[in-house]
Design a protein around this motif. Structure first.
Motif, PDB file in Angstrom:
ATOM      1  N   THR A 102       8.681   8.419 -16.045  1.00 19.65           N
ATOM      2  CA  THR A 102       8.140   7.155 -16.543  1.00 19.65           C
ATOM      3  C   THR A 102       9.048   5.995 -16.165  1.00 19.65           C
ATOM      4  O   THR A 102       8.579   4.919 -15.781  1.00 19.65           O
ATOM      5  CB  THR A 102       7.977   7.222 -18.073  1.00 19.65           C
ATOM      6  N   THR A 156       4.728   5.141  -5.815  1.00 19.67           N
ATOM      7  CA  THR A 156       4.769   4.972  -7.267  1.00 19.67           C
ATOM      8  C   THR A 156       3.846   5.959  -7.972  1.00 19.67           C
ATOM      9  O   THR A 156       4.146   6.442  -9.069  1.00 19.67           O
ATOM     10  CB  THR A 156       4.379   3.530  -7.637  1.00 19.67           C
ATOM     11  N   VAL A 157       2.745   6.288  -7.341  1.00 17.26           N
ATOM     12  CA  VAL A 157       1.792   7.235  -7.938  1.00 17.26           C
ATOM     13  C   VAL A 157       2.250   8.680  -7.753  1.00 17.26           C
ATOM     14  O   VAL A 157       2.128   9.510  -8.669  1.00 17.26           O
ATOM     15  CB  VAL A 157       0.388   7.032  -7.323  1.00 17.26           C
ATOM     16  N   LEU A 158       2.834   8.999  -6.585  1.00 19.78           N
ATOM     17  CA  LEU A 158       3.098  10.392  -6.237  1.00 19.78           C
ATOM     18  C   LEU A 158       4.426  10.934  -6.755  1.00 19.78           C
ATOM     19  O   LEU A 158       4.507  12.090  -7.173  1.00 19.78           O
ATOM     20  CB  LEU A 158       3.068  10.553  -4.710  1.00 19.78           C
ATOM     21  N   THR A 170       2.899   1.590  -3.303  1.00 19.77           N
ATOM     22  CA  THR A 170       2.007   1.943  -4.417  1.00 19.77           C
ATOM     23  C   THR A 170       1.742   3.439  -4.427  1.00 19.77           C
ATOM     24  O   THR A 170       1.739   4.086  -5.485  1.00 19.77           O
ATOM     25  CB  THR A 170       0.675   1.170  -4.316  1.00 19.77           C
ATOM     26  N   ALA A 171       1.520   4.010  -3.241  1.00 11.89           N
ATOM     27  CA  ALA A 171       1.329   5.460  -3.152  1.00 11.89           C
ATOM     28  C   ALA A 171       2.586   6.204  -3.611  1.00 11.89           C
ATOM     29  O   ALA A 171       2.490   7.226  -4.312  1.00 11.89           O
ATOM     30  CB  ALA A 171       0.979   5.847  -1.719  1.00 11.89           C
ATOM     31  N   THR A 177       0.828  -1.207   0.000  1.00 12.82           N
ATOM     32  CA  THR A 177       0.000   0.000   0.000  1.00 12.82           C
ATOM     33  C   THR A 177       0.863   1.258   0.000  1.00 12.82           C
ATOM     34  O   THR A 177       0.645   2.189  -0.788  1.00 12.82           O
ATOM     35  CB  THR A 177      -0.928   0.010   1.225  1.00 12.82           C
ATOM     36  N   ARG A 201       8.438   5.151 -12.580  1.00  9.55           N
ATOM     37  CA  ARG A 201       7.137   4.496 -12.381  1.00  9.55           C
ATOM     38  C   ARG A 201       7.198   3.026 -12.807  1.00  9.55           C
ATOM     39  O   ARG A 201       6.685   2.138 -12.114  1.00  9.55           O
ATOM     40  CB  ARG A 201       6.056   5.226 -13.162  1.00  9.55           C
ATOM     41  N   HIS A 221       6.994  14.454 -10.334  1.00 10.32           N
ATOM     42  CA  HIS A 221       7.045  15.536  -9.349  1.00 10.32           C
ATOM     43  C   HIS A 221       8.344  16.314  -9.517  1.00 10.32           C
ATOM     44  O   HIS A 221       9.412  15.731  -9.763  1.00 10.32           O
ATOM     45  CB  HIS A 221       6.949  14.967  -7.938  1.00 10.32           C
ATOM     46  N   GLY A 279       6.960  -0.068 -10.304  1.00  9.50           N
ATOM     47  CA  GLY A 279       5.893  -1.024 -10.583  1.00  9.50           C
ATOM     48  C   GLY A 279       6.416  -2.452 -10.653  1.00  9.50           C
ATOM     49  O   GLY A 279       5.767  -3.392 -10.177  1.00  9.50           O
TER      50      GLY A 279
END
Length: 476
Positions: free
Chosen positions: A425, A341-343, A338-339, A335, A428, A347, A432
């Motif tokens: 990218t 990886t998104v944030l 994953t956050a 969890t 990410r 940035h 992932g």
């Protein structure tokens, strides 16, 4: 102190790579070997080091390994060129491999029941925090002494710390126990052939992962030799036991300790995803966002804080809760990462720390509940006389995972950046990939949990052996 120092050197060097490259005019291949060569030599000597501790005594092997670690650390810090750095790092990793399994072996020897779980809890705290704090401490040293001398101090600081540790080991670690009939005690009883076969098997796995970045994809063909080498090792060990001699690692543990193989696999997968995540994140923060080594290290401090909170707690309760602790902890890790990886990808860097702190803290809370319970559950049914070798095998899996995670994460990151032109990218995709590997570790934990529950139900059945429930039921 000893475990922290040896494991810290796995990650502390990450933030020093740019300084080493510029200070010695080192090639890309040499820098790759500085990082991964340590893990390679570490993994090669772990099981043999653990077995030597079982046979010759923990204190003796800790003193030998510690002296080797101090000498090689000084050699790295004083190295005049890249060749000396790589050779000294290999020696440093080999010494760490002799030193580290004595920790788990001592825990197996000195503690029983819930006390063993608590002891492994503190050991897991050492593993988690040393891996997470390595970049922070490395960044602090470089910031204080400058890039030219700071990277050398990262290794030289081991010397005074290690000298103090030598005194404590000599005075506090118990010597070899009295002889037990049938137990190997002399150097001649060490399974040299088994050690050579296992070393070849581990080398067939680790060397391609270390060398692929510098020598090309052809070295991956060496991986094909690994299954044959491991098969030969199992055959030789069974033959050694059949002849009444002491094996390097008794493969009968797979039957005596049902969760042993699953625990090794879980640890290997977790360290593959864990190591890859923090390496690629550190590289991205420095090279793409322009952060200093110290700033990049501080970014991941919340993970270390989370691990420090939960590792002792998880170790304390694992005897009652069993594998459910690991399953829950891995869910938290997934969890939180994953956050991240998104944030993080895309940035710009400004205000990133407040955004990153909570997800990394959550992941750290989970991470502290993975390593120490896995040690306890994996080694719970292992006889103390084989504790060092069995713990060495578990940590060999972790070192293989670390080398694999390093190669996998950096390869995915660099290939994606080269093909898309976007560092965000690349990050990410690399994160992932690490998440997929950690998810596989979760699947293994769930599988082991179900198997433990099934064993407990079988033991409680009318025709089961009620006396066997006391140890195994805790795994459920």
């Amino acid at each position: 102190m000893i475990g922290f120092m040896a494991l810290l050197d796995v990650t502390i060097v990450n933030v020093a790579l740019p300084s080493i490259r510029s200070g010695l005019q080192a090639s890309t291949a040499a820098v790759q070997w500085v990082v991964s060569g340590y893990a390679l030599a570490f993994g090669l000597t772990l099981v043999a080091g653990g077995r030597l501790g079982d046979a010759l005594g923990r204190r003796r092997m800790m003193l030998i390994g510690l002296v080797g670690f101090l000498v090689s650390s000084a050699a790295v810090g004083l190295a005049p060129d890249e060749t000396w750095v790589v050779v000294a790092r290999l020696a440093q990793g080999a010494a760490a491999g002799l030193l580290t399994p004595q920790n788990s072996g001592l825990i197996q020897q000195l503690f029983r029941g819930p006390e063993r779980g608590r002891a492994f809890g503190f050991f897991g705290l050492t593993v988690s925090v040393s891996a997470a704090l390595g970049p922070v401490l490395g960044g602090l040293i470089i910031a204080a002494l400058g890039e030219e001398h700071g990277w050398r101090a990262i290794f030289l600081v081991n010397v005074p710390i290690g000298l103090v540790a030598l005194v404590f080991v000599a005075r506090m670690v118990p010597g070899r126990e009295p002889a037990v009939p049938g137990q190997a005690r002399d150097r001649a009883d060490i399974d040299v052939v088994g050690a050579a076969i296992l070393g070849a098997a581990v080398l067939a796995v680790l060397f391609p992962l270390v060398a692929v970045m510098s020598d090309g994809a052809w070295v991956l063909l060496l991986l094909l030799a690994a299954p044959l080498a491991f098969w030969l090792f199992v055959r030789w060990e069974r033959r050694t036991v059949g002849r009444g001699r002491a094996p390097l690692l008794d493969v009968g543990l797979l039957a005596v300790a049902p969760g042993y193989a699953w625990g090794i696999l879980l640890g290997t997968l977790y360290f593959t995803g864990f190591t890859g995540t923090f390496l690629v994140l550190s590289v991205h923060l420095q090279e793409s966002l322009g952060l200093s080594p110290l700033a990049a290290g501080l970014m991941i401090t919340p993970f270390a804080v989370g691990s420090a909170i939960t590792a002792p707690v998880a170790g304390h309760y694992v005897s009652q809760v069993g594998r459910r602790v690991t399953v829950t902890a891995l869910c938290l890790v997934l969890t939180g990462l994953t956050a991240v990886t998104v944030l993080v990808p895309g940035h710009g860097g400004d205000g990133l720390w407040p955004l990153l702190a909570l997800p990394l803290l959550l992941a750290g809370l989970g991470g502290g509940g993975v390593v120490s319970p896995n040690f306890t559950l994996t080694l719970g049914d292992v006889p103390p006389r084989m504790g060092g070798a069995a713990g060495g095998a578990l940590q060999t899996g972790q070192r293989i995972g670390s080398a694999l995670g390093t190669a996998l994460a950096m390869s995915v990151y660099q290939v994606t950046v080269a093909s898309t032109g976007s560092a965000g990218t690349g990050l990410r995709v690399a994160l992932g990939t690490a998440l997929v590997v950690i998810a596989l570790a979760l699947a293994v934990a769930v599988r082991d949990l179900r198997a433990a529950r099934q064993r407990t139900e079988n033991d409680r059945a009318p025709d089961g052996d009620a006396g066997s429930t006391s140890t195994r039921s805790t795994r459920a």
